[in-house]
Design a protein around this motif. Structure first.
Motif, PDB file in Angstrom:
ATOM      1  N   GLY A 126      18.727  16.765   4.886  1.00 29.78           N
ATOM      2  CA  GLY A 126      20.082  16.447   5.723  1.00 29.78           C
ATOM      3  C   GLY A 126      21.086  17.463   5.220  1.00 29.78           C
ATOM      4  O   GLY A 126      20.833  18.604   4.384  1.00 29.78           O
ATOM      5  N   ILE A 127      22.264  17.466   5.771  1.00 33.49           N
ATOM      6  CA  ILE A 127      23.103  18.383   5.336  1.00 33.49           C
ATOM      7  C   ILE A 127      23.476  18.481   3.730  1.00 33.49           C
ATOM      8  O   ILE A 127      24.313  19.251   2.920  1.00 33.49           O
ATOM      9  CB  ILE A 127      24.551  18.157   5.929  1.00 33.49           C
ATOM     10  CG1 ILE A 127      25.223  17.044   6.005  1.00 33.49           C
ATOM     11  CG2 ILE A 127      24.370  18.605   7.505  1.00 33.49           C
ATOM     12  CD1 ILE A 127      26.701  17.009   6.426  1.00 33.49           C
ATOM     13  N   ASP A 128      23.310  17.186   3.097  1.00 31.16           N
ATOM     14  CA  ASP A 128      23.337  17.023   1.665  1.00 31.16           C
ATOM     15  C   ASP A 128      22.835  18.210   0.934  1.00 31.16           C
ATOM     16  O   ASP A 128      23.304  18.348  -0.390  1.00 31.16           O
ATOM     17  CB  ASP A 128      23.235  15.735   1.297  1.00 31.16           C
ATOM     18  CG  ASP A 128      24.310  14.620   1.632  1.00 31.16           C
ATOM     19  OD1 ASP A 128      25.174  15.224   2.213  1.00 31.16           O
ATOM     20  OD2 ASP A 128      24.005  13.514   1.605  1.00 31.16           O
ATOM     21  N   ASP A 129      21.747  18.582   1.566  1.00 31.77           N
ATOM     22  CA  ASP A 129      20.773  19.508   0.673  1.00 31.77           C
ATOM     23  C   ASP A 129      21.161  20.808   0.957  1.00 31.77           C
ATOM     24  O   ASP A 129      20.838  21.931   0.157  1.00 31.77           O
ATOM     25  CB  ASP A 129      19.374  19.672   1.137  1.00 31.77           C
ATOM     26  CG  ASP A 129      18.808  18.203   0.602  1.00 31.77           C
ATOM     27  OD1 ASP A 129      19.137  17.607  -0.267  1.00 31.77           O
ATOM     28  OD2 ASP A 129      17.690  17.764   1.336  1.00 31.77           O
ATOM     29  N   LEU A 130      22.163  21.226   2.060  1.00 34.26           N
ATOM     30  CA  LEU A 130      22.726  22.454   2.267  1.00 34.26           C
ATOM     31  C   LEU A 130      23.606  23.082   1.057  1.00 34.26           C
ATOM     32  O   LEU A 130      23.972  22.212   0.305  1.00 34.26           O
ATOM     33  CB  LEU A 130      23.566  22.615   3.483  1.00 34.26           C
ATOM     34  CG  LEU A 130      22.641  22.313   4.692  1.00 34.26           C
ATOM     35  CD1 LEU A 130      23.582  21.958   5.943  1.00 34.26           C
ATOM     36  CD2 LEU A 130      21.844  23.188   4.939  1.00 34.26           C
ATOM     37  N   PRO A 131      23.533  24.237   0.715  1.00 35.75           N
ATOM     38  CA  PRO A 131      24.235  24.895  -0.371  1.00 35.75           C
ATOM     39  C   PRO A 131      25.952  24.875  -0.190  1.00 35.75           C
ATOM     40  O   PRO A 131      26.465  26.016  -0.211  1.00 35.75           O
ATOM     41  CB  PRO A 131      23.574  26.280  -0.543  1.00 35.75           C
ATOM     42  CG  PRO A 131      23.513  26.551   1.030  1.00 35.75           C
ATOM     43  CD  PRO A 131      23.069  25.316   1.650  1.00 35.75           C
ATOM     44  N   ALA A 132      26.550  23.564  -0.249  1.00 40.50           N
ATOM     45  CA  ALA A 132      27.780  23.457   0.189  1.00 40.50           C
ATOM     46  C   ALA A 132      28.781  24.149  -0.923  1.00 40.50           C
ATOM     47  O   ALA A 132      28.509  23.963  -2.086  1.00 40.50           O
ATOM     48  CB  ALA A 132      28.230  22.037   0.073  1.00 40.50           C
ATOM     49  N   GLY A 133      29.570  24.910  -0.630  1.00 43.13           N
ATOM     50  CA  GLY A 133      30.395  25.678  -1.546  1.00 43.13           C
ATOM     51  C   GLY A 133      29.956  26.858  -2.436  1.00 43.13           C
ATOM     52  O   GLY A 133      30.532  27.236  -2.989  1.00 43.13           O
ATOM     53  N   TRP A 134      28.586  27.174  -2.115  1.00 41.56           N
ATOM     54  CA  TRP A 134      28.012  28.305  -2.845  1.00 41.56           C
ATOM     55  C   TRP A 134      27.897  29.421  -1.890  1.00 41.56           C
ATOM     56  O   TRP A 134      27.653  29.647  -0.830  1.00 41.56           O
ATOM     57  CB  TRP A 134      26.619  27.989  -3.314  1.00 41.56           C
ATOM     58  CG  TRP A 134      26.527  27.000  -4.360  1.00 41.56           C
ATOM     59  CD1 TRP A 134      26.006  25.510  -4.243  1.00 41.56           C
ATOM     60  CD2 TRP A 134      26.756  27.155  -5.635  1.00 41.56           C
ATOM     61  NE1 TRP A 134      26.195  25.121  -5.460  1.00 41.56           N
ATOM     62  CE2 TRP A 134      26.530  25.894  -6.384  1.00 41.56           C
ATOM     63  CE3 TRP A 134      27.143  28.271  -6.432  1.00 41.56           C
ATOM     64  CZ2 TRP A 134      26.934  25.685  -7.697  1.00 41.56           C
ATOM     65  CZ3 TRP A 134      27.103  28.205  -7.862  1.00 41.56           C
ATOM     66  CH2 TRP A 134      27.076  26.944  -8.402  1.00 41.56           C
TER      67      TRP A 134
END
Lengths: 382, 274
Positions: free
Chosen positions: A48-56
């Motif tokens: 889900g979206i928690d696995d996306l590279p947030a902030g990278w």
């Protein structure tokens, strides 16, 4: 995924995107999306979206790739993932057959075909074009690759319009991006303040999924903002390649001194061909067991940079690095056009980033163009 | 395409073995009932169980539909295993693949067949076809070369063709023991002993260097590029256009070849390591 149909654009907030991914999983899609792993942003199975590279984000230059924090919560705030989708559809190692001796003959068994549904999350225009390029090799004959066809068959594609260009990107030169105009079910443009996504609908399948999500119609100013994002990316490409008459340019410069020059730098390591989203060379390995009763046939990725690639009994055709680099680049940019009606290059820049000595295909083309007609070889008709 | 996919060999039985020379054998491959068809110049992928697979041209008579005939030189692990397959043994086969010699182009014209070494194997089906429909063709010349008289392929058959005079046969060897009455030298030197007409078509198969000299000599004798045909060889792993190994410029030798009109190749033919 079928033909593109222009629909009004919508807006999903971050929770809406999370629901989109959940909805796709509920429809039995496995999600393949960008995620941080081993110090790089890679395409892998995500939940889900928690696995996306947030902030990278990342910086890419010739021979260089570094992850860098952005200081915001952007989910798609990078340029290209380290790998394309090649390894998803055209898998690096594949067992083709199991054979067993039976009486004086043999029988053949095949592994069951892959049946999973895949949703590509955050697909970039260059990588979507690369899939179309590989389709021409592996699906359009005279034979079709049954494994590739099976893995490729049931896709849902959520594209992302690139919000930034990497240092080695040159899709604008190759006509493959950065704007995705077709080949997706839904296409997102990431917008900030507030953090949200403009959603373009590409297919009826996309429209049906979107209808299940909390969404708003995009305003004219949001559409303009989204256009601006991709336009800004197009204007800031890290690299450029002049493709004017490129097929003829390379065909008439097969003995150009630049091939000697690049051969001095090229290690023949094969990284460019493995990182390339369209390189399709493979080899076939037949193995037997100690009893001699069973055998297998495997396909695995191969590279035209190896000496073995051109091996005939008595020796290889292309013994020099010069000839192997020439084969790769001339194939990619010239003979591919004769073979498949398209360039083999989508301008993703991975061959530049992942070359350990930083050889830059755009610079090699430019160098040949600068000295068009120069000749260092002895070949030629009598 | 069947569900087995294009990479799946099927078992075929060795029905007959002809020893051609020290390291060359001809295998007749067949199944119980299958009727085969192929065109001269095409090839199959032959699989030795657990060892590997190689491309081999068909060397038999296209009008014989009960078998597929392959002439193989033992040069590596796979060809050695194929050559050692006993009578009644089984090998795997996929095919036929590739483009044929353009027999229609030759009808009503003179044909020069130039073969170096094992290159006679993919040309033998041409000669069978020509002999079967002899009146359809003009003058037919066979120029065949080998390292030694021992290495000349299909010796008794070639001798018979020579006796029958249906084909004008010229032989040459690189090295000859006492008792050899034929020519000694490269096969290209035989070209000077035959007539070339304004209608002559040439089919050439052999090592690439031999084909280069042959093309040069044919051109000197004013045979135009569009009437010279060559059978090219490159590494092949799949034979169906997937594996990329057999590329020769824009062509895949497996599906665009192995038979090419020289005109298609001439911009690349003289380049080393292409």
């Amino acid at each position: 995924m079928q033909g593109t149909k222009r629909q009004p654009d919508h807006i999903l907030n971050v929770e809406g995107l999370a629901q989109l991914l959940r909805a796709l999983r509920a429809d039995a899609y496995r999600l393949v999306g960008p995620t941080v792993r081993d110090g790089a942003i890679v395409h892998a199975e995500i939940r889900g979206i928690d696995d996306l590279p947030a902030g990278w984000t990342e910086t890419q230059e010739a021979g260089t790739y570094r992850l860098v924090p952005r200081g915001d919560g952007a989910l798609f705030g990078f340029s290209t993932a380290a790998q394309s989708y090649k390894q998803v559809f055209f898998v690096p190692r594949l067992r083709l057959l199991k054979l067993r001796r039976k009486d004086s003959s043999f029988t053949v068994e095949h592994d069951a075909p892959v049946t999973s549904r895949l949703a590509l999350i955050g697909a970039r225009s260059c990588d979507l074009h690369a899939i179309e390029v590989q389709d021409r090799t592996l699906l359009t004959g005279p034979f079709a690759d049954p494994d590739y066809a099976a893995r490729r068959s049931d896709l849902f594609i959520v594209a992302v319009q690139c919000g930034q260009s990497g240092g080695t990107c040159f899709c604008a030169s190759m006509g493959t991006g950065p704007r995705s105009t077709a080949g997706f079910d839904l296409a997102l443009t990431e917008l900030f303040e507030p953090h949200r996504f403009l959603v373009q609908v590409g297919t009826e399948a996309g429209e049906r999924v979107l209808a299940r999500l909390p969404r708003a119609l995009a305003t004219e100013s949001e559409r303009v903002a989204a256009e601006g994002v991709v336009e800004q990316t197009a204007q800031s490409m890290g690299r450029r390649m002049d493709t004017t008459g490129i097929k003829e340019l390379l065909y008439r410069n097969l003995e150009h001194p630049r091939w000697d020059d690049v051969a001095e730098r090229c290690l023949g390591c094969t990284n460019c061909t493995l990182a390339c989203p369209t390189c399709f060379c493979s080899t076939v390995e037949d193995t037997g067991d100690l009893t001699g009763e069973s055998a297998e046939r495997w396909r695995r990725w191969d590279s035209c940079f190896t000496l073995d690639h051109s091996y005939l009994h008595g020796g290889s055709v292309r013994t020099s690095t010069r000839s192997r680099y020439r084969q790769w680049m001339t194939h990619k940019l010239a003979s591919w056009i004769d073979q498949f009606g398209t360039s083999g290059c989508v301008g993703c820049g991975r061959c530049i980033t992942w070359c350990p000595v930083g050889i830059d295909i755009t610079e090699e083309v430019a160098a040949i163009r600068r000295a068009d007609g120069a000749c260092s070889g002895e070949g030629g008709a009598p | 395409m069947n569900t087995a996919g294009p990479m799946t060999p099927r078992p075929v039985v060795v029905r007959n073995i002809h020893i051609e020379s020290d390291d060359v054998v001809t295998l007749d491959l067949a199944t119980e009932s299958e009727a085969w068809s192929f065109q001269p110049g095409q090839f199959n992928m032959l699989y030795a169980f657990g060892v590997g697979e190689v491309p081999v041209s068909m060397s038999g008579d296209p009008s014989q539909t009960d078998r597929l005939v392959h002439t193989i030189r033992s040069v590596g692990a796979v060809t050695e295993a194929l050559c050692r397959t006993p009578l009644g043994g089984v090998v795997g086969l996929r095919g036929p693949f590739g483009t044929p010699w353009p027999m229609d182009t030759v009808r009503g014209r003179d044909l020069v067949v130039v073969a170096g070494g094992l290159g006679l194997a993919p040309l033998r089906p041409v000669l069978y076809d020509v002999l079967r429909y002899r009146s359809d063709y003009g003058r037919i010349s066979l120029l065949a070369g080998a390292r030694t008289p021992e290495d000349l392929l299909f010796k008794r058959e070639v001798e018979r063709w020579k006796q029958q005079a249906a084909i004008d046969v010229h032989l040459s060897v690189d090295r000859a023991p006492a008792g050899w009455n034929g020519q000694v030298g490269v096969v290209t030197s035989l070209l000077s002993s035959i007539d070339i007409s304004a209608q002559t078509v040439a089919f050439v198969c052999g090592p690439e260097v031999m084909m280069r000299f042959t093309v040069r000599e044919l051109q000197r004798r004013r045979v135009p590029a569009e009437r010279i045909y060559l059978s090219m060889e490159r590494n092949m792993k799949c034979a169906v256009g997937f594996c990329g190994h057999c590329q020769l410029g824009p062509s895949f030798v497996c599906k665009d070849g192995p038979i090419f009109r020289y005109e298609q190749l001439k911009s690349l033919f003289w380049l080393p390591e292409i």
